[in-house]
Write an enzyme that holds these catalytic residues in place. Structure first.
Site, PDB file in Angstrom:
ATOM      1  N   ARG A  40     -11.299   8.430  -2.483  1.00 46.42           N
ATOM      2  CA  ARG A  40     -11.586   9.856  -2.295  1.00 46.42           C
ATOM      3  C   ARG A  40     -13.095  10.105  -2.190  1.00 46.42           C
ATOM      4  NH1 ARG A  40      -9.110  13.348  -6.934  1.00 46.42           N
ATOM      5  NH2 ARG A  40      -7.433  11.879  -6.535  1.00 46.42           N
ATOM      6  N   LYS A  60      -8.712   6.019   6.235  1.00 47.21           N
ATOM      7  CA  LYS A  60      -7.492   5.388   5.729  1.00 47.21           C
ATOM      8  C   LYS A  60      -7.825   4.229   4.791  1.00 47.21           C
ATOM      9  CE  LYS A  60      -4.254   6.759   9.283  1.00 47.21           C
ATOM     10  NZ  LYS A  60      -3.438   6.352  10.433  1.00 47.21           N
ATOM     11  N   GLY A  61      -7.203   4.238   3.640  1.00 48.51           N
ATOM     12  CA  GLY A  61      -7.420   3.164   2.674  1.00 48.51           C
ATOM     13  C   GLY A  61      -8.704   3.300   1.871  1.00 48.51           C
ATOM     14  N   VAL A  62      -9.501   4.299   2.234  1.00 47.27           N
ATOM     15  CA  VAL A  62     -10.805   4.497   1.599  1.00 47.27           C
ATOM     16  C   VAL A  62     -10.669   5.481   0.432  1.00 47.27           C
ATOM     17  CG1 VAL A  62     -13.123   5.423   2.061  1.00 47.27           C
ATOM     18  CG2 VAL A  62     -12.002   3.974   3.756  1.00 47.27           C
ATOM     19  N   GLU A 113       0.098  -3.341   4.703  1.00 52.07           N
ATOM     20  CA  GLU A 113      -1.027  -2.403   4.815  1.00 52.07           C
ATOM     21  C   GLU A 113      -1.078  -1.712   6.172  1.00 52.07           C
ATOM     22  OE1 GLU A 113      -3.658  -0.793   3.959  1.00 52.07           O
ATOM     23  OE2 GLU A 113      -3.927  -1.410   1.885  1.00 52.07           O
ATOM     24  N   ASP A 114      -1.553  -0.459   6.172  1.00 54.15           N
ATOM     25  CA  ASP A 114      -1.729   0.256   7.447  1.00 54.15           C
ATOM     26  C   ASP A 114      -3.192   0.492   7.779  1.00 54.15           C
ATOM     27  OD1 ASP A 114      -2.134   2.195   5.381  1.00 54.15           O
ATOM     28  OD2 ASP A 114      -2.009   3.735   6.919  1.00 54.15           O
ATOM     29  N   SER A 125      -2.594   0.533  -4.320  1.00 55.00           N
ATOM     30  CA  SER A 125      -3.103   1.687  -3.559  1.00 55.00           C
ATOM     31  C   SER A 125      -4.428   2.185  -4.119  1.00 55.00           C
ATOM     32  CB  SER A 125      -2.069   2.816  -3.643  1.00 55.00           C
ATOM     33  OG  SER A 125      -2.625   4.037  -3.225  1.00 55.00           O
ATOM     34  N   ALA A 126      -5.244   2.766  -3.234  1.00 59.52           N
ATOM     35  CA  ALA A 126      -6.520   3.352  -3.668  1.00 59.52           C
ATOM     36  C   ALA A 126      -6.311   4.740  -4.271  1.00 59.52           C
ATOM     37  CB  ALA A 126      -7.461   3.462  -2.473  1.00 59.52           C
ATOM     38  N   SER A 127      -5.101   5.275  -4.099  1.00 64.26           N
ATOM     39  CA  SER A 127      -4.864   6.665  -4.507  1.00 64.26           C
ATOM     40  C   SER A 127      -4.736   6.837  -6.013  1.00 64.26           C
ATOM     41  CB  SER A 127      -3.592   7.183  -3.846  1.00 64.26           C
ATOM     42  OG  SER A 127      -3.297   8.476  -4.339  1.00 64.26           O
ATOM     43  N   LYS A 128      -5.324   7.933  -6.501  1.00 65.46           N
ATOM     44  CA  LYS A 128      -5.151   8.285  -7.912  1.00 65.46           C
ATOM     45  C   LYS A 128      -3.898   9.138  -8.087  1.00 65.46           C
ATOM     46  CE  LYS A 128      -9.926   7.804  -9.246  1.00 65.46           C
ATOM     47  NZ  LYS A 128     -11.163   8.373  -9.719  1.00 65.46           N
ATOM     48  N   ASP A 182       0.879  -1.160   0.000  1.00 66.49           N
ATOM     49  CA  ASP A 182       0.000   0.000   0.000  1.00 66.49           C
ATOM     50  C   ASP A 182       0.928   1.224   0.000  1.00 66.49           C
ATOM     51  OD1 ASP A 182      -2.327   1.639   0.436  1.00 66.49           O
ATOM     52  OD2 ASP A 182      -1.735   1.766   2.548  1.00 66.49           O
ATOM     53  N   LEU A 183       0.403   2.391  -0.340  1.00 62.09           N
ATOM     54  CA  LEU A 183       1.264   3.584  -0.399  1.00 62.09           C
ATOM     55  C   LEU A 183       1.127   4.480   0.841  1.00 62.09           C
ATOM     56  CD1 LEU A 183       3.150   5.493  -2.058  1.00 62.09           C
ATOM     57  CD2 LEU A 183       1.080   6.507  -3.000  1.00 62.09           C
ATOM     58  N   ASP A 184      -0.065   5.091   0.961  1.00 59.56           N
ATOM     59  CA  ASP A 184      -0.294   6.059   2.040  1.00 59.56           C
ATOM     60  C   ASP A 184      -0.229   5.385   3.406  1.00 59.56           C
ATOM     61  OD1 ASP A 184      -1.203   8.615   0.548  1.00 59.56           O
ATOM     62  OD2 ASP A 184      -2.424   7.046  -0.354  1.00 59.56           O
ATOM     63  N   LYS A 224     -10.990  -0.936  -1.488  1.00 63.47           N
ATOM     64  CA  LYS A 224     -10.764  -1.781  -0.317  1.00 63.47           C
ATOM     65  C   LYS A 224     -11.907  -1.531   0.670  1.00 63.47           C
ATOM     66  CE  LYS A 224      -5.846  -0.850  -0.889  1.00 63.47           C
ATOM     67  NZ  LYS A 224      -4.674  -0.134  -0.383  1.00 63.47           N
ATOM     68  N   THR A 278       1.501  10.170   4.103  1.00 61.61           N
ATOM     69  CA  THR A 278       0.656  11.189   3.473  1.00 61.61           C
ATOM     70  C   THR A 278      -0.675  11.362   4.205  1.00 61.61           C
ATOM     71  OG1 THR A 278       0.162   9.415   1.964  1.00 61.61           O
ATOM     72  CG2 THR A 278       1.503  11.202   1.093  1.00 61.61           C
TER      73      THR A 278
HETATM   74  C1  G6P Z   1      -5.378   6.010   0.144  1.00 58.08           C
HETATM   75  C2  G6P Z   1      -5.516   6.792   1.425  1.00 58.08           C
HETATM   76  C3  G6P Z   1      -6.882   7.426   1.541  1.00 58.08           C
HETATM   77  C4  G6P Z   1      -7.218   8.205   0.261  1.00 58.08           C
HETATM   78  C5  G6P Z   1      -7.163   7.278  -0.934  1.00 58.08           C
HETATM   79  C6  G6P Z   1      -7.439   8.017  -2.240  1.00 58.08           C
HETATM   80  O1  G6P Z   1      -6.013   4.797   0.285  1.00 58.08           O
HETATM   81  O2  G6P Z   1      -5.282   5.994   2.556  1.00 58.08           O
HETATM   82  O3  G6P Z   1      -6.910   8.274   2.652  1.00 58.08           O
HETATM   83  O4  G6P Z   1      -8.505   8.789   0.353  1.00 58.08           O
HETATM   84  O5  G6P Z   1      -5.872   6.688  -1.002  1.00 58.08           O
HETATM   85  O6  G6P Z   1      -6.378   8.901  -2.498  1.00 58.08           O
HETATM   86  P1  G6P Z   1      -6.367  10.013  -3.600  1.00 58.08           P
HETATM   87  O7  G6P Z   1      -4.939  10.461  -3.648  1.00 58.08           O
HETATM   88  O8  G6P Z   1      -6.806   9.397  -4.885  1.00 58.08           O
HETATM   89  O9  G6P Z   1      -7.307  11.079  -3.166  1.00 58.08           O
HETATM   90 MG    MG Z   2      -2.695   3.175   3.597  1.00 56.23          MG
END
Ligand code: G6P
Ligand code: MG
Length: 218
Positions: free
Chosen positions: A49, A45-47, A169-170, A114-117, A9-11, A145, A17
């Site tokens: 946007r 966390k992990g959820v 994962e955190d 990661s869920a992050s864009k 996972d990233l964040d 997730k 972050t």
């Molecule tokens: C990660 C973080 C979340 C964040 C999600 C989407 O999973 O833990 O807190 O909302 O990524 O990130 P983004 O950068 O796409 O807004």
């Molecule tokens: Mg995370």
């Protein structure tokens, strides 16, 4: 030596972050008249946007139009990107580089899940994009997730089965995703929070080479 897929996972795992997500969400909550604490932030966390905004709205019992939601999502991400823009190698969490280097030396596939864009720009900023054999992020999957999609796609990219995959994962949602995929889950953070993980560590400095070798050869 056997081969496994190591999915990170990233964040909150590679970089901290979460503090930037929190600052940006707190300003959104403030504009909506919603009180948003550090404790509330744990649930985000992990959820994704979009789901994070829904959780904040539910917290304040506030309803807004879809158009307003789009505006807040944009505002949140714009603020978040100003923090990301200032990131450098110093924000890589303790022990992460040792683990990545050990896996690279032992020719283990390293995947981001990661869920992050914003995953790619963040990895570029902290200068470790080249460590990853593949990246699966919020742009590649439709189910967030605790759905296991992001990790299953990651394992496939590494040509490994779920049982041959290890996830770091955190977040509670991330540990649940790894477990429901049938992967080995390693919780990074509070053991009391991540009690569903197969293994728990406070951070990567606690992860030994022997432990990694055990995971590779199990
Ligand atoms: C990660 C973080 C979340 C964040 C999600 C989407 O999973 O833990 O807190 O909302 O990524 O990130 P983004 O950068 O796409 O807004
Ligand atoms: Mg995370």
């Amino acid at each position: 030596m056997k081969t496994k897929a190591f999915i990170f996972d990233l964040d909150g795992v590679i970089v901290d972050t979460a503090k930037y997500h929190f600052l940006a969400w707190q300003n959104v909550a403030k504009s909506l008249g919603i009180n948003f604490t550090h404790e509330d932030n744990e649930q985000l966390k992990g959820v994704s946007r979009v789901q994070s905004l829904e959780l904040i709205l539910a917290l304040g019992n506030v309803q807004i139009t879809d158009e307003q939601k789009q505006e807040y999502l944009l505002k949140k991400n714009e603020e978040y990107l100003t923090y990301i823009d200032k990131m450098d190698e110093s924000e890589i969490l303790p022990g992460v580089m040792d683990v990545l280097n050990f896996l690279k030396e032992n020719k283990q596939p390293i995947i981001l899940g990661s869920a992050s864009k914003n995953a790619r720009p963040i990895l570029e900023k902290v200068n470790i994009l080249h460590y990853f054999d593949d990246i699966v992020d919020g742009n590649d999957v439709s189910n967030a997730k605790p759905d296991p999609e992001v990790f299953l796609v990651g394992a496939k990219k590494a040509n490994q089965t779920a049982t041959n995959s290890i996830v770091f994962e955190d977040s509670v949602a991330g540990i649940q995703a790894a477990n429901s995929a049938g992967m080995t889950s390693v919780g990074i953070g509070e053991k009391t929070v991540l009690n569903e993980a197969d293994y728990n560590f406070n951070d990567f400095t606690e992860i030994s080479k022997d432990f990694l070798l055990k995971l590779i050869n199990q």
